[in-house]
Design an enzyme around this catalytic site. Structure first.
Site, PDB file in Angstrom:
ATOM      1  N   ARG A 112       0.844  -1.189   0.000  1.00 45.91           N
ATOM      2  CA  ARG A 112       0.000   0.000   0.000  1.00 45.91           C
ATOM      3  C   ARG A 112       0.887   1.249   0.000  1.00 45.91           C
ATOM      4  O   ARG A 112       1.945   1.267   0.657  1.00 45.91           O
ATOM      5  CB  ARG A 112      -0.847  -0.034   1.259  1.00 45.91           C
ATOM      6  N   THR A 389      -9.472  -0.100  -9.771  1.00 49.04           N
ATOM      7  CA  THR A 389      -8.549  -1.015  -9.163  1.00 49.04           C
ATOM      8  C   THR A 389      -8.597  -2.257 -10.006  1.00 49.04           C
ATOM      9  O   THR A 389      -9.483  -2.412 -10.816  1.00 49.04           O
ATOM     10  CB  THR A 389      -9.059  -1.250  -7.734  1.00 49.04           C
ATOM     11  N   THR A 407      -3.825  -0.973  -7.483  1.00 45.14           N
ATOM     12  CA  THR A 407      -4.635   0.154  -7.937  1.00 45.14           C
ATOM     13  C   THR A 407      -3.855   1.449  -8.019  1.00 45.14           C
ATOM     14  O   THR A 407      -2.799   1.596  -7.389  1.00 45.14           O
ATOM     15  CB  THR A 407      -5.808   0.352  -6.944  1.00 45.14           C
ATOM     16  N   ASN A 409      -6.022   3.939  -7.390  1.00 40.61           N
ATOM     17  CA  ASN A 409      -7.257   4.440  -6.807  1.00 40.61           C
ATOM     18  C   ASN A 409      -8.262   4.675  -7.928  1.00 40.61           C
ATOM     19  O   ASN A 409      -8.890   3.730  -8.369  1.00 40.61           O
ATOM     20  CB  ASN A 409      -7.063   5.674  -5.931  1.00 40.61           C
ATOM     21  N   ASP A 431      -7.902   8.165  -0.041  1.00 37.82           N
ATOM     22  CA  ASP A 431      -8.432   7.117   0.839  1.00 37.82           C
ATOM     23  C   ASP A 431      -8.230   7.434   2.321  1.00 37.82           C
ATOM     24  O   ASP A 431      -8.690   6.693   3.187  1.00 37.82           O
ATOM     25  CB  ASP A 431      -7.788   5.765   0.519  1.00 37.82           C
ATOM     26  N   SER A 460      -7.685   1.015   3.252  1.00 32.87           N
ATOM     27  CA  SER A 460      -8.109   0.455   1.966  1.00 32.87           C
ATOM     28  C   SER A 460      -9.307  -0.466   2.159  1.00 32.87           C
ATOM     29  O   SER A 460      -9.608  -0.897   3.274  1.00 32.87           O
ATOM     30  CB  SER A 460      -6.943  -0.329   1.374  1.00 32.87           C
ATOM     31  N   GLY A 481     -13.448  -1.734  -6.997  1.00 35.34           N
ATOM     32  CA  GLY A 481     -14.746  -1.110  -6.704  1.00 35.34           C
ATOM     33  C   GLY A 481     -14.777  -0.273  -5.442  1.00 35.34           C
ATOM     34  O   GLY A 481     -15.866   0.054  -4.968  1.00 35.34           O
ATOM     35  N   GLY A 482     -13.608   0.071  -4.878  1.00 38.47           N
ATOM     36  CA  GLY A 482     -13.602   0.894  -3.671  1.00 38.47           C
ATOM     37  C   GLY A 482     -14.416   0.228  -2.573  1.00 38.47           C
ATOM     38  O   GLY A 482     -14.214  -0.956  -2.269  1.00 38.47           O
TER      39      GLY A 482
HETATM   40  O1  DON Z   1      -7.887   0.951  -1.555  1.00 35.80           O
HETATM   41  C1  DON Z   1      -9.063   1.178  -1.814  1.00 35.80           C
HETATM   42  O2  DON Z   1      -9.987   0.753  -1.158  1.00 35.80           O
HETATM   43  C2  DON Z   1      -9.381   2.024  -3.024  1.00 35.80           C
HETATM   44  N1  DON Z   1      -8.274   2.869  -3.340  1.00 35.80           N
HETATM   45  C3  DON Z   1      -9.733   1.124  -4.166  1.00 35.80           C
HETATM   46  C4  DON Z   1     -10.165   1.903  -5.365  1.00 35.80           C
HETATM   47  C5  DON Z   1     -10.985   1.137  -6.298  1.00 35.80           C
HETATM   48  O3  DON Z   1     -11.255  -0.020  -6.118  1.00 35.80           O
HETATM   49  C6  DON Z   1     -11.537   1.860  -7.463  1.00 35.80           C
HETATM   50  N2  DON Z   1     -12.093   0.912  -8.374  1.00 35.80           N
HETATM   51  N3  DON Z   1     -13.006   0.742  -8.972  1.00 35.80           N
END
Ligand code: DON
Length: 578
Positions: A112, A389, A407, A409, A431, A460, A481-482
């Protein structure tokens, strides 16, 4: 009834409970279940399931040449930096979960990003004390100190079997010689062309002179990226964190009012951490620990849901989705309060994944009514002591398995490229709780625990996850997908266990998502309107998702076979296998 029919029926009854994930594996059942609308790809020796075809095939080529799953995962990771620029990266970060056949153990590589040393809590607040989202998302200051190269090189050095230069060679060749632009690549760049055009370097790298995405079928070359990859292939970790690549990155930071210094780069380390562990219906769950929230909350929600007969409720029934949503709210409420970088903030992991805690939380769930999020506070029954991501999964013929999520982000990160390197900067600083209490880009609300501090890793949701049956790897999965990642992985796990779905069905079935705040139950197309009405009747505010929820890339290991499924929700995914 003829005797033979009775015997057949009896056999079915004996075997039926076996197939639902709670009993021993039925060795007689066919490996492909033709009763299902979705079928996985089946292979025996090796498999790479990822978001883009060329990179999956590069990983598979490494397996076929005798490399192990880590070699292939590292090769795929570097290849995606070339073929899948929206999320594949050199200047981002992620988490790699590795199962090692030797010693039958798992390890988690945390690569990370970290906040630059000079970053502090109020970095993104303007003079009026308000959040400046333009800077949080699309500025040089949005970039965390990159972790990807450190993570991939560490994985390769400790657990790979081929030389680093050999696993990187295909990615370098592709960047140098160019690749044929696919429909998916054209679409991905076109979707972000407007913003990419704002940064002269990104415009040069990704767009035609007219400012459009490169045409489908044309050859797209990335000589600067090939140069950067070569520095890494020749000098390993230092090829990125010291020397000319680092110098170019620091020069761009100075030019763009960014914070990353040569010292930040020299000080960056990928870390090996103990994965977080739990169980569900006798299946062991191994997942990503803090600074990701993913593993903790997947296990917490599985623990809560284990107390119900989900199979009896029926898949995606109103009763099932209701209990799922209530468990999600409880978990995301806890996420807002307790989860952060464990090196800066004590995180009560053991208490959050405790089965007794889950039982107390279950006591807060009304089986017939939605509890409003305003009535759910983090940790009410926690006892004191006392948007892009990408994910891919790899399995080799030696029994090693890798599940990797990494990712920038957002799709294309900050949309800012570093001149002379071919690399995009991440915007992972978004984040952090840039203004604690105010929702972030994914609508997640977080507290001071996730405030910005120099050297800290932002919280994350990335959740590379594996399941083990009888001590053997059974399923590897993960998603982008965050905030949606955690619930997409949760439902994949539940589909495979409680609902006994093959991995393709487990990926394809419609998903739902609730993250406590906002108090909305988001659903994909494919859930019956009757069910949605029942849920509304129980007090849920149901919203049809504007897009799909998550994109898993999964491998199931059954009786010596590898069963692969790339999520059909986005174009371009590929199962490479032999
Ligand atoms: O680490 C995380 O949770 C976010 N930076 C992930 C970002 C993400 O999955 C965007 N994608 N669709």
């Amino acid at each position: 009834m003829p005797h033979r029919l009775i015997v057949a029926l009896a056999l079915c009854l004996v075997l039926a409970p076996v197939a639902n994930g709670r009993g021993p594996v039925d060795t007689q059942a066919p490996i492909i279940d033709f009763g299902s609308r979705f079928l996985p790809v089946v292979a025996r020796q090796g498999m790479v399931v990822g978001p883009e075809r060329l990179a999956s095939e590069i990983g598979l080529g490494i397996l076929a040449r005798g490399g192990n799953a880590v070699d292939a995962a590292v090769a795929t990771g570097f290849a995606l930096a070339v073929t899948y620029p929206r999320a594949g990266n050199l200047a981002g970060g992620g988490f790699m979960l590795v199962h090692l056949a030797e010693g039958n153990r798992q390890t988690l590589i945390d690569y990370r990003e970290t906040a630059p040393r000079s970053a502090d809590r109020d970095l993104f607040l303007n003079e009026a004390g308000e959040l400046d989202n333009q800077r949080v998302y699309f500025s040089h200051q949005a970039a965390g100190v990159p972790g990807t190269v450190a993570g991939l090189v560490l994985a390769q050095t400790r657990y790979g079997s081929l030389p680093l230069a050999e696993v990187m060679a295909p990615a370098i060749a592709l960047a140098e010689n160019g690749l044929e632009v696919s429909f998916a690549l054209n679409l991905e760049i076109a979707a972000r062309a407007e913003r990419l055009a704002l940064n002269p370097e990104a415009r040069k790298l990704f767009l035609t002179p007219a400012g459009a995405a490169p045409e489908v079928g044309t050859t797209w070359r990335q000589p600067e990226l090939a140069w950067t990859l070569r520095q890494i292939a020749e000098h390993g970790h230092d090829g990125f964190y010291a020397g000319e690549v680092a110098a170019r990155l620091v020069a761009e930071m100075k030019a763009g009012n960014g914070l990353i210094t040569a010292e930040d780069l020299a000080g960056y380390r990928a870390l090996e951490r103990e994965p977080v562990r739990g169980s569900f219906q006798g299946v062991e769950v191994v997942s990503t620990p803090p600074p990701s929230s993913g593993g903790v909350h997947i296990i917490q929600m599985l623990n809560i849901l284990e107390g119900y007969d989900l199979a009896a409720m029926g898949h995606n029934s109103a009763a099932y989705i209701h209990h799922l949503a209530e468990a999600m709210k409880l978990a995301y409420a806890d996420r807002s309060e307790y989860l952060a970088d464990p090196d800066f903030q004590p995180v009560p992991v053991a208490r959050l994944v405790d089965k007794d805690y889950a039982a107390r939380q279950r006591g807060l769930i009304d089986s017939t009514r939605a509890t409003p999020s305003t009535e759910i506070a983090p940790g009410r029954v926690l006892l004191d002591e006392s948007r892009d991501t990408t994910h891919y999964s790899v399995a080799d013929r030696f029994g090693n398995v890798v599940s990797n999520t990494y990712t920038l982000n957002f799709s294309f990160g900050s949309h800012i490229a570093v001149p002379g390197t071919g690399m995009l900067l991440n915007n992972e600083m978004a984040d952090f709780a840039a203004n604690p209490g105010q929702p972030n880009a994914f609508g997640l609300v977080e507290s001071e625990t996730n405030k910005i501090e120099g050297g800290k890793r932002p919280l994350s949701s990335m959740s590379p996850t594996m399941l083990f049956r009888d001590g053997k790897p059974w399923l590897a999965t993960g998603s982008p997908g965050g905030s949606l990642i955690i619930t997409a992985v949760l439902q994949t796990v539940l589909n495979a266990t409680a609902f006994d779905m093959n991995i393709a069905s487990a990926a394809a079935e419609a998903r739902v998502h609730h993250q406590w705040q906002p108090d909305k139950l988001v659903v994909e197309q494919g859930i019956s309107p009757d069910t949605l009405r029942l849920l509304e009747g129980m007090g849920h505010t149901v919203d049809l998702a504007p897009r799909t929820l998550g994109r898993t890339q999964s491998i199931m290991l059954e009786r010596g076979y590898l069963l692969g499924a790339t999520d059909t929700r986005r174009p371009g995914g590929h199962v490479a296998s032999y």
